[in-house]
Design a protein around this motif. Structure first.
Motif, PDB file in Angstrom:
ATOM      1  N   MET A  22       0.833  -1.203   0.000  1.00 42.82           N
ATOM      2  CA  MET A  22       0.000   0.000   0.000  1.00 42.82           C
ATOM      3  C   MET A  22       0.873   1.260   0.000  1.00 42.82           C
ATOM      4  O   MET A  22       0.556   2.242  -0.684  1.00 42.82           O
ATOM      5  CB  MET A  22      -0.953  -0.015   1.200  1.00 42.82           C
ATOM      6  CG  MET A  22      -1.974  -1.129   1.129  1.00 42.82           C
ATOM      7  SD  MET A  22      -2.861  -1.433   2.674  1.00 42.82           S
ATOM      8  CE  MET A  22      -3.779   0.068   2.859  1.00 42.82           C
ATOM      9  N   VAL A  23       1.959   1.234   0.756  1.00 43.83           N
ATOM     10  CA  VAL A  23       2.874   2.386   0.796  1.00 43.83           C
ATOM     11  C   VAL A  23       3.515   2.603  -0.563  1.00 43.83           C
ATOM     12  O   VAL A  23       3.546   3.722  -1.082  1.00 43.83           O
ATOM     13  CB  VAL A  23       3.953   2.191   1.896  1.00 43.83           C
ATOM     14  CG1 VAL A  23       5.049   3.233   1.782  1.00 43.83           C
ATOM     15  CG2 VAL A  23       3.317   2.222   3.276  1.00 43.83           C
ATOM     16  N   VAL A  24       4.019   1.532  -1.169  1.00 47.52           N
ATOM     17  CA  VAL A  24       4.670   1.658  -2.479  1.00 47.52           C
ATOM     18  C   VAL A  24       3.663   2.145  -3.524  1.00 47.52           C
ATOM     19  O   VAL A  24       3.971   3.034  -4.329  1.00 47.52           O
ATOM     20  CB  VAL A  24       5.321   0.322  -2.904  1.00 47.52           C
ATOM     21  CG1 VAL A  24       5.844   0.387  -4.328  1.00 47.52           C
ATOM     22  CG2 VAL A  24       6.444  -0.043  -1.938  1.00 47.52           C
ATOM     23  N   ALA A  25       2.462   1.591  -3.506  1.00 51.83           N
ATOM     24  CA  ALA A  25       1.430   2.039  -4.453  1.00 51.83           C
ATOM     25  C   ALA A  25       1.102   3.520  -4.242  1.00 51.83           C
ATOM     26  O   ALA A  25       0.855   4.249  -5.208  1.00 51.83           O
ATOM     27  CB  ALA A  25       0.169   1.192  -4.296  1.00 51.83           C
ATOM     28  N   SER A  26       1.127   3.959  -3.000  1.00 53.51           N
ATOM     29  CA  SER A  26       0.841   5.367  -2.702  1.00 53.51           C
ATOM     30  C   SER A  26       1.954   6.289  -3.169  1.00 53.51           C
ATOM     31  O   SER A  26       1.716   7.478  -3.425  1.00 53.51           O
ATOM     32  CB  SER A  26       0.625   5.552  -1.191  1.00 53.51           C
ATOM     33  OG  SER A  26      -0.492   4.820  -0.760  1.00 53.51           O
ATOM     34  N   LEU A  27       3.173   5.772  -3.266  1.00 54.48           N
ATOM     35  CA  LEU A  27       4.305   6.586  -3.717  1.00 54.48           C
ATOM     36  C   LEU A  27       4.454   6.622  -5.233  1.00 54.48           C
ATOM     37  O   LEU A  27       5.136   7.505  -5.762  1.00 54.48           O
ATOM     38  CB  LEU A  27       5.599   6.071  -3.076  1.00 54.48           C
ATOM     39  CG  LEU A  27       5.687   6.237  -1.558  1.00 54.48           C
ATOM     40  CD1 LEU A  27       6.954   5.581  -1.032  1.00 54.48           C
ATOM     41  CD2 LEU A  27       5.625   7.700  -1.166  1.00 54.48           C
ATOM     42  N   LEU A  28       3.813   5.694  -5.938  1.00 51.50           N
ATOM     43  CA  LEU A  28       3.919   5.672  -7.410  1.00 51.50           C
ATOM     44  C   LEU A  28       3.472   6.978  -8.066  1.00 51.50           C
ATOM     45  O   LEU A  28       4.154   7.475  -8.976  1.00 51.50           O
ATOM     46  CB  LEU A  28       3.141   4.488  -7.986  1.00 51.50           C
ATOM     47  CG  LEU A  28       3.846   3.143  -7.944  1.00 51.50           C
ATOM     48  CD1 LEU A  28       2.915   2.045  -8.449  1.00 51.50           C
ATOM     49  CD2 LEU A  28       5.122   3.167  -8.748  1.00 51.50           C
ATOM     50  N   PRO A  29       2.343   7.567  -7.646  1.00 55.13           N
ATOM     51  CA  PRO A  29       1.963   8.837  -8.282  1.00 55.13           C
ATOM     52  C   PRO A  29       3.012   9.929  -8.074  1.00 55.13           C
ATOM     53  O   PRO A  29       3.264  10.735  -8.975  1.00 55.13           O
ATOM     54  CB  PRO A  29       0.641   9.213  -7.601  1.00 55.13           C
ATOM     55  CG  PRO A  29       0.124   7.957  -7.010  1.00 55.13           C
ATOM     56  CD  PRO A  29       1.319   7.109  -6.713  1.00 55.13           C
ATOM     57  N   LEU A  30       3.624   9.939  -6.905  1.00 56.74           N
ATOM     58  CA  LEU A  30       4.664  10.941  -6.646  1.00 56.74           C
ATOM     59  C   LEU A  30       5.879  10.711  -7.542  1.00 56.74           C
ATOM     60  O   LEU A  30       6.477  11.666  -8.048  1.00 56.74           O
ATOM     61  CB  LEU A  30       5.070  10.908  -5.175  1.00 56.74           C
ATOM     62  CG  LEU A  30       3.948  11.214  -4.186  1.00 56.74           C
ATOM     63  CD1 LEU A  30       4.422  11.015  -2.757  1.00 56.74           C
ATOM     64  CD2 LEU A  30       3.416  12.611  -4.391  1.00 56.74           C
ATOM     65  N   ALA A  31       6.227   9.454  -7.745  1.00 57.52           N
ATOM     66  CA  ALA A  31       7.347   9.136  -8.641  1.00 57.52           C
ATOM     67  C   ALA A  31       7.032   9.583 -10.063  1.00 57.52           C
ATOM     68  O   ALA A  31       7.905  10.103 -10.774  1.00 57.52           O
ATOM     69  CB  ALA A  31       7.643   7.643  -8.607  1.00 57.52           C
ATOM     70  N   MET A  32       5.779   9.432 -10.464  1.00 52.33           N
ATOM     71  CA  MET A  32       5.390   9.860 -11.814  1.00 52.33           C
ATOM     72  C   MET A  32       5.377  11.382 -11.929  1.00 52.33           C
ATOM     73  O   MET A  32       5.746  11.937 -12.962  1.00 52.33           O
ATOM     74  CB  MET A  32       4.015   9.293 -12.191  1.00 52.33           C
ATOM     75  CG  MET A  32       4.008   7.804 -12.440  1.00 52.33           C
ATOM     76  SD  MET A  32       4.846   7.255 -13.947  1.00 52.33           S
ATOM     77  CE  MET A  32       6.558   7.359 -13.586  1.00 52.33           C
TER      78      MET A  32
END
Length: 141
Positions: free
Chosen positions: A19-29
């Motif tokens: 869940m944490v990694v999925a939540s950080l994906l938009p920020l990485a994009m």
């Protein structure tokens, strides 16, 4: 693939990390869009205006960011509901990390302009979330 999933522990922490990694994906994009678009400190006064005027890979990275934010709540709620209804944790973890891996592929496919592959990955990621809901429904029935 089984070797990859064998690395995922059967604890709730694995799902929470997904869940944490999925939540950080938009920020990485978002960061990728800014890098691809040549973002400068002066652009920070109106970063959304900057991103709206990008083209090419920067615009596609920004679109991947927006789509990631749109699908993220469904995934987060699906994981929590599955945990709440005692879907076996090992299954939740595998589906949650599969979602994350698919979404990473989705972002790469979006930035590199692989439209059909991107759409297939979007559907697969949604199936992961829906599968968690389905399993919770089956156990609660």
């Amino acid at each position: 693939m089984n070797a990859l999933f064998g690395l995922i522990p059967d604890t709730a922490a694995a799902a929470i990390w997904a869940m944490v990694v999925a939540s950080l994906l938009p920020l990485a994009m978002a960061m990728s869009a800014k890098v691809f678009g040549g973002f400068n400190l002066k652009d920070n006064t109106h970063p959304r205006d900057f991103l709206q005027h990008t083209t090419g890979a920067a615009a596609r990275a920004n679109a991947a960011q927006q789509n990631s934010y749109e699908t993220l709540p469904i995934f987060l709620v699906a994981v929590l509901v599955a945990m709440l209804f005692f879907v076996p944790q090992a299954i939740i973890n595998k589906i949650a990390w599969l979602y994350v891996i698919i979404r990473m592929g989705y972002c790469v496919a979006y930035v590199t302009n692989l439209a059909m592959f991107r759409s297939i990955l979007w559907v697969l990621s949604m199936i992961c979330s829906l599968m968690l809901f389905y399993l919770a429904i089956r156990i609660s029935a």
